[in-house]
Motif scaffolding. Structure first.
Motif, mmCIF file in Angstrom:
data_model
loop_
_atom_site.group_PDB
_atom_site.id
_atom_site.type_symbol
_atom_site.label_atom_id
_atom_site.label_comp_id
_atom_site.label_asym_id
_atom_site.label_seq_id
_atom_site.Cartn_x
_atom_site.Cartn_y
_atom_site.Cartn_z
ATOM 1 N N LYS A 258 -4.548 0.469 -5.455
ATOM 2 C CA LYS A 258 -5.421 -0.698 -5.544
ATOM 3 C C LYS A 258 -5.165 -1.641 -4.358
ATOM 4 C CE LYS A 258 -5.445 -0.566 -10.607
ATOM 5 N NZ LYS A 258 -5.128 -1.290 -11.869
ATOM 6 N N HIS B 47 0.837 -1.205 0.000
ATOM 7 C CA HIS B 47 0.000 0.000 0.000
ATOM 8 C C HIS B 47 0.872 1.255 0.000
ATOM 9 C CE1 HIS B 47 -3.793 2.145 0.731
ATOM 10 N NE2 HIS B 47 -3.099 2.920 1.543
ATOM 11 N N ILE C 281 -8.036 5.424 -4.502
ATOM 12 C CA ILE C 281 -8.538 4.092 -4.846
ATOM 13 C C ILE C 281 -9.617 4.198 -5.913
ATOM 14 C CG2 ILE C 281 -9.732 2.058 -3.945
ATOM 15 C CD1 ILE C 281 -8.371 2.630 -1.243
#
Length: 323
Positions: free
Chosen positions: A290, A155, A284
């Motif tokens: 993603k 992330h 996102i």
């Protein structure tokens, strides 16, 4: 309801699928019918008896979940029974129901299904609160992420790139590094074979899950006015710090975590969740960030998921699906 309980501190085999009392919401809280949770390294520590939940938090393992609002406590506004949400938790995610402060709820990000959303709250709140709110990463700077193949790491790579940073990562194999490169990582360091200080050069922000083992070299790699944020202790809890090097660089070191923060206040979990909703959810929605999901495992087989994470088989997040 049913939940994963810990028979006694130990290995994955101590996890049991057990019937337990249903939770009741207090003021400002909601009850969620859980669709899915996700496995974090902190869960392994709790199973081993090293990371108990904060006072008043659910006793069961699980720092995040997704699900449907089943009941509202007194004073809750902005949410309705039936809303599909995901949530940052202080505990309790490995269960079919959980109580959570309403301030820690998030709507599902646009384009993300209910089960996949369970993989996002912990990593999104960890990365945004530390890399941006605390360390102030901005376009043109360099972010070094240790453990780039993990949930937080995968992330962080994407958020760093979305902010316009140069992103460097460490990981333990060429295959895992190649997958980090697919997410946008610019500098790839195999920590088994390479020195990240030499490969990276200088980093404005270092997001570190290792702790003591990397402390001295993390200071070496910091750029002037750089910020080292320590979020884990996989490499030990005690290290030697050269204060002279730190002062010469005007650098900062912060040790931080999410679980024991209060709900309220400027650095509380409610404020962090609100910032994630404002800044990360649009990333996102437009595809810059993603969810990275390794796979799903039925919640009653949580022991198998813990074994997979301990064996280093997981890239990104492993999701537990509730029955």
């Amino acid at each position: 309801m049913r939940a994963i309980t810990v028979r006694e501190p130990g290995g994955p085999d101590v996890l049991e699928w057990t019937e337990v009392p249903d939770p009741e919401p207090g003021p400002g809280e909601v009850v969620l019918e859980v669709a899915a949770s996700a496995v974090n390294r902190a869960d392994l520590l709790q199973r081993q008896g090293f990371y108990p939940p904060p006072q008043g938090a659910p006793a069961f393992i699980g720092l995040e979940c997704s699900g449907t609002v089943a009941a509202l406590g007194e004073g809750v506004t902005g949410w309705r029974v039936g809303d599909q949400v995901c949530a940052l938790l202080a505990g309790g995610g490995y269960a079919t129901r959980v109580v959570v402060p309403a301030a820690q709820l998030l709507p599902l990000p646009e384009g993300v299904d209910l089960v996949t959303a369970a993989s996002l709250p912990e990593v999104a709140c960890t990365v945004w609160s530390n890399v941006v709110m605390l360390a102030g990463l901005r376009a043109g700077q360099t972010l070094l992420v240790h453990g780039g193949a993990g949930g937080v790491g995968t992330h962080a790579i994407q958020v760093g790139k979305a902010l316009g940073a140069r992103v460097a990562v460490t990981a333990g194999s060429a295959e895992r590094l190649a997958r980090c490169a697919e997410l946008g990582a610019d500098v790839l360091v195999n920590y088994r074979e390479q020195d990240f200080v030499a490969e990276v050069g200088a980093a404005d922000v270092v997001l570190d899950n290792m702790g003591a083992a990397y402390l001295d070299r993390n200071v070496d790699v910091l750029a002037p006015d750089g910020h080292l944020v320590v979020i884990g202790m996989q490499g030990g809890v005690k290290g030697e710090l050269n204060i002279g090097k730190l002062l010469a660089k005007r650098a900062s070191i912060t040790g931080t975590g999410l679980r024991f923060r209060p709900v309220d206040g400027p650095s509380g979990k409610g404020a962090i969740v609100a910032a994630v909703r404002e800044h990360v959810w649009p990333m996102i929605a437009d595809g810059r960030v993603k969810p990275v999901v390794h796979g799903t495992v039925p919640m009653e087989r949580a022991a198998d998921a813990h074994r997979a994470l301990e064996d280093g088989e997981v890239f990104g997040k492993l999701i537990l699906t509730a029955p």
